[in-house]
Design a protein around this motif. Structure first.
Motif, PDB file in Angstrom:
ATOM      1  N   PHE A  38      46.036  43.899 -10.802  1.00 53.32           N
ATOM      2  CA  PHE A  38      47.185  43.013 -10.890  1.00 53.32           C
ATOM      3  C   PHE A  38      46.974  41.654 -10.221  1.00 53.32           C
ATOM      4  O   PHE A  38      47.913  40.996  -9.817  1.00 53.32           O
ATOM      5  N   ASN A  39      45.711  41.240 -10.097  1.00 53.22           N
ATOM      6  CA  ASN A  39      45.367  39.869  -9.691  1.00 53.22           C
ATOM      7  C   ASN A  39      45.900  39.474  -8.305  1.00 53.22           C
ATOM      8  O   ASN A  39      46.367  38.346  -8.106  1.00 53.22           O
ATOM      9  N   VAL A  40      45.828  40.384  -7.367  1.00 50.64           N
ATOM     10  CA  VAL A  40      46.240  40.066  -5.993  1.00 50.64           C
ATOM     11  C   VAL A  40      45.186  39.166  -5.352  1.00 50.64           C
ATOM     12  O   VAL A  40      43.986  39.434  -5.431  1.00 50.64           O
ATOM     13  N   ASP A  41      45.641  38.107  -4.712  1.00 51.33           N
ATOM     14  CA  ASP A  41      44.715  37.143  -4.101  1.00 51.33           C
ATOM     15  C   ASP A  41      44.362  37.496  -2.660  1.00 51.33           C
ATOM     16  O   ASP A  41      43.280  37.164  -2.189  1.00 51.33           O
ATOM     17  N   ARG A  42      45.294  38.156  -1.964  1.00 48.35           N
ATOM     18  CA  ARG A  42      45.037  38.454  -0.555  1.00 48.35           C
ATOM     19  C   ARG A  42      45.685  39.785  -0.179  1.00 48.35           C
ATOM     20  O   ARG A  42      46.824  40.062  -0.563  1.00 48.35           O
ATOM     21  N   ILE A  43      44.949  40.600   0.566  1.00 51.07           N
ATOM     22  CA  ILE A  43      45.499  41.827   1.142  1.00 51.07           C
ATOM     23  C   ILE A  43      45.513  41.653   2.654  1.00 51.07           C
ATOM     24  O   ILE A  43      44.463  41.469   3.284  1.00 51.07           O
ATOM     25  N   VAL A  44      46.698  41.688   3.236  1.00 49.53           N
ATOM     26  CA  VAL A  44      46.857  41.517   4.683  1.00 49.53           C
ATOM     27  C   VAL A  44      47.110  42.883   5.305  1.00 49.53           C
ATOM     28  O   VAL A  44      48.047  43.589   4.921  1.00 49.53           O
ATOM     29  N   VAL A  45      46.283  43.265   6.265  1.00 49.92           N
ATOM     30  CA  VAL A  45      46.471  44.514   7.003  1.00 49.92           C
ATOM     31  C   VAL A  45      47.165  44.171   8.315  1.00 49.92           C
ATOM     32  O   VAL A  45      46.588  43.530   9.186  1.00 49.92           O
ATOM     33  N   TYR A  46      48.414  44.606   8.450  1.00 54.57           N
ATOM     34  CA  TYR A  46      49.174  44.280   9.664  1.00 54.57           C
ATOM     35  C   TYR A  46      49.275  45.489  10.586  1.00 54.57           C
ATOM     36  O   TYR A  46      49.099  46.637  10.160  1.00 54.57           O
ATOM     37  N   HIS A  47      49.562  45.236  11.856  1.00 58.83           N
ATOM     38  CA  HIS A  47      49.647  46.309  12.839  1.00 58.83           C
ATOM     39  C   HIS A  47      51.001  46.987  12.748  1.00 58.83           C
ATOM     40  O   HIS A  47      52.043  46.356  12.867  1.00 58.83           O
TER      41      HIS A  47
END
Length: 270
Positions: A38-47
């Motif tokens: 689905f063309n995601v540009d960024r995956i952010v892993v948060y705490h």
């Protein structure tokens, strides 16, 4: 149509509920594959509710998946955390070509050695390519093949009309701080307690229509998203993308796949 930059936020507690390395790897694999579809540009892993070890594991597996197959052995050392990466689904995106390069192709390459004349680059060909620019060594960059023959010549470039993978950002910050670091125009929270997306579809369409940078937040397996996200004014929309769910619980990776499929339709309406 305005090009959208889509980010998804994943908690580090995603993999904390199991000690089975194979299950952990599979969970992250579903996230990475869904992002590519689905063309995601960024995956952010948060705490969220785990330690940094879980955050690092998620980030490393996602980065491994996004790296072209021909570069993985050179970029990633043998580690026990990578024991089950052979089970990960391939992304099959344009930046993961399976054949030999042709003139005009775009490829990701690992910079190998810099000389007085330029830099040698591994682009997955039979021999290293050469770039006339002096580049930092041991990093992955995007290149366009300008010449094939006795010598393969490339220049730094990236296609503008093809999906070129996702960036993984592991902040080890809480959700609020992680959102601020990305600065999205619209923030969407997913929750089973929110209004079904079908009941507020006009509002959702209106919010995302003119937004260039969209962030979608997902909660963890224990407590979902923080209860105070509304009071802290962290989000613009809160939606339930799986109304009337048949299963008692929906896993984070399942919610990501379901939600992205819906927003893919919304973001591509003519």
């Amino acid at each position: 149509m305005l090009k959208k930059h889509l980010s998804i936020f994943i908690p580090d507690s995603l993999t904390a509920e199991t000690k089975d390395l194979k299950l952990k790897t599979n969970k992250v694999g579903v996230i990475g594959r869904s992002a590519a579809i689905f063309n995601v540009d960024r995956i952010v892993v948060y705490h969220d509710d785990a330690n940094q070890k879980e955050a690092d594991f998620i980030s490393d597996i996602l980065t491994y998946m996004n790296t072209p197959q021909y570069l993985r052995k050179k970029v990633f050392p043998i580690r026990k955390e990578f024991k089950h990466v052979g089970l990960l689904p391939p992304l099959r995106t344009p930046h993961h070509p399976t054949g030999k390069p042709s003139e005009g192709d775009y490829r990701q390459g690992l910079t190998l050695k810099r000389t007085k004349k330029g830099t040698f680059v591994d682009i997955g060909a039979d021999k290293p390519a050469f770039c006339k620019e002096k580049l930092t060594v041991n990093i992955i960059l995007s290149f366009r093949v300008t010449k094939l023959g006795k010598e393969i010549i490339v220049e730094p470039d990236e296609p503008v009309d093809e999906y070129w993978g996702y960036e993984t950002l592991s902040t080890y910050k809480n959700l609020h701080q992680s959102i601020k670091s990305v600065k999205p125009d619209v923030v969407v929270a997913t929750s089973r307690c929110a209004a079904p997306i079908t009941s507020i579809l006009d509002e959702v369409e209106s919010k995302v229509k003119d937004a260039k940078r969209i962030a979608i937040l997902f909660g963890g397996p224990y407590s979902g998203l923080p209860n105070n996200i509304k009071s802290q004014k962290l989000v613009d929309l809160e939606v339930n993308t799986i109304p009337h769910q048949g299963a008692k619980t929906v896993r984070t990776e399942e919610a990501v796949l379901a939600t992205l499929s819906i927003f893919n339709l919304l973001l591509n309406l003519e």
